[in-house]
Every structure is written in structure tokens, then in C-alpha cells.
Design an enzyme around this catalytic site. Sequence first.
Site, PDB file in Angstrom:
ATOM      1  N   CYS A 192       4.036 -14.390 -20.948  1.00 28.83           N
ATOM      2  CA  CYS A 192       4.775 -14.318 -19.690  1.00 28.83           C
ATOM      3  C   CYS A 192       4.047 -15.041 -18.550  1.00 28.83           C
ATOM      4  O   CYS A 192       4.012 -16.253 -18.510  1.00 28.83           O
ATOM      5  CB  CYS A 192       5.079 -12.861 -19.357  1.00 28.83           C
ATOM      6  SG  CYS A 192       6.399 -12.668 -18.127  1.00 28.83           S
ATOM      7  N   GLU A 223       3.780  -7.914 -26.959  1.00 24.94           N
ATOM      8  CA  GLU A 223       2.836  -6.786 -26.979  1.00 24.94           C
ATOM      9  C   GLU A 223       3.532  -5.430 -26.956  1.00 24.94           C
ATOM     10  O   GLU A 223       2.943  -4.415 -27.341  1.00 24.94           O
ATOM     11  CB  GLU A 223       1.871  -6.895 -25.787  1.00 24.94           C
ATOM     12  CG  GLU A 223       2.390  -6.362 -24.463  1.00 24.94           C
ATOM     13  CD  GLU A 223       3.411  -7.254 -23.765  1.00 24.94           C
ATOM     14  OE1 GLU A 223       3.994  -6.812 -22.745  1.00 24.94           O
ATOM     15  OE2 GLU A 223       3.631  -8.393 -24.221  1.00 24.94           O
ATOM     16  N   HIS A 273       7.663 -10.588 -24.255  1.00 27.74           N
ATOM     17  CA  HIS A 273       6.564  -9.626 -24.318  1.00 27.74           C
ATOM     18  C   HIS A 273       6.381  -9.089 -25.740  1.00 27.74           C
ATOM     19  O   HIS A 273       6.832  -7.988 -26.068  1.00 27.74           O
ATOM     20  CB  HIS A 273       6.809  -8.477 -23.344  1.00 27.74           C
ATOM     21  CG  HIS A 273       6.634  -8.875 -21.915  1.00 27.74           C
ATOM     22  ND1 HIS A 273       5.438  -8.725 -21.244  1.00 27.74           N
ATOM     23  CD2 HIS A 273       7.496  -9.455 -21.040  1.00 27.74           C
ATOM     24  CE1 HIS A 273       5.573  -9.183 -20.008  1.00 27.74           C
ATOM     25  NE2 HIS A 273       6.809  -9.631 -19.857  1.00 27.74           N
TER      26      HIS A 273
END
Length: 262
Positions: free
Chosen positions: A123, A233, A231
Site C-alpha cells: 500500500c 497481511e 493488504h
Amino acid sequence: MSSNDINKRTAARKPVVLMSMGTQERKGHAYQVMTHKYITPLAELSGCVPLLAPSCCGIDDIDQYLSMVDGVYLTGAGSNIDPALYGQKNKTPSKGQDKARDLFDIPLIRAALKRGLPLFAVCRGMQEINVALGGTIHQKAYEVAGMNDHREDSTDPVAVQYGDSHTVRALPGSWFADLMGEEAFPINSLHGQAVDQLGEGIEALAHAEDGLIEAFHLPGMQQFTLAVQWHPEWQAAQNPHSVKIFKAFGDACRQRATQRDQ
């Protein structure tokens, strides 16, 4: 120490990965922060040891930091990059900035690439790489003709905000498509800004349905380089595509660590 002892010690050593922290103010005090969701998959999936670097102390120690690590991981954040760094006026003055992180990460990126360190970015981190290499940013991607609105609804529960939002398509025949195991796959979407003009040496690896650049790399660099706009993660261990990304980065860092220990 015998050669067997040295080999055992080297095998047990995990790669060390630098993560630059961000600025956050709480009750009149300035904090340096890093969200758990970014750290956890680096430790659990990549198999690396995170080294958190404060961006508030300036850039004098960047080379020393990089001498201690086997990779660099640039995370997302709630702040935008200062548009002055890519030659534009600020079109989102109500959005927070983190100029200390900007001024730390941009020289960090250039130095890490020069050292041949594996580089992974998410990001804001993706946008930082682009700016560091001379690229520009859509400050309001949702106002660009033909672009969809890639922002999350802040009134939704966090699990909904980070849920699958749209599909991306990896560059056919690319190493990234091979890594993912398929050219098209779903991702989440939580960003108002996006890459516009690509910086020097950067090549797109994946696009959203509206053409927005969702992933890129630096094919002229020998080391692992990957930046994604979404994202991975978020609940990474439950997402097979995220697992593949973090494991690939960890493998690259392990290879670098092995070279450093020889």
C-alpha cells in the site's frame, strides 16, 4: 568453533528484516508505531525477525540499519505521502501526513536497492517506492475518469473493510502469475491514492479491472522486489495468495542471509 558448529549456527539464524515505523500522536505525545497485522505474517509466514526502525531520528543511521538486515519490508499506513516529493500540490489537506517517514523511507529504498536487498512493500510502501524512483501518485484515484472507488467504507466492521473487494489480473506469463498459481484472483481494497506514472525501472505486474496498477516489480534488479497496493497481511495465514507472497519474500531474505554468512 568447528565448521559443523558454524553450519548449525547459520542454519538456525533467521533472516532479519527492517520495517520503518510511523508517527502517531496520542494525548499530546508523539509515538512511533507499527501495527501487529504487518509484523505477524513476517514472523510466522516469512520466518523472519523484524527489526523496527524509528523514522523520527533522521537518516544518518540508514546504512548501519541496512548492514544488519537481509531484507526491507515497507508497510501501509493511515497517512499519505507529501505530494511535494513528486512535484504536486496537496489535494487532500484533510488527510494526515507523515513527513518523517517520507524522508526516512525514500533514501532507505534507494540505499536498499543499491545494496541488493530483497524489498517487499504494501500500500503506502508501494507508493513510496514509486516516488523514490521518480514516479507520481493519483492523489484522488476515485476521481480519475474510468477508475473505480477503491476506498473502504469506514463505517463497516474491520473484517468487512478488509474482505475481498475486486479481482486483479497478474501479467500473463510473469513470475508473479506463476507464484500466485493463477492470473486472476480476488483482493481487498482500502486506498484512496494509487500509482500514476511509474518510476524509473518499475514494471507493472498486476492490474485491477479498471486498469489501476495493483502490483509492480523492478525487473532490472537481481534481488526480489515486489510491491502490492492491497493488504495481503490481513489474516494472511488464511489467504493462500498472501501465504505465497510472504513465503516468497522470506525465501529471498533467507537466500540473502546465506550469502552474507558465507
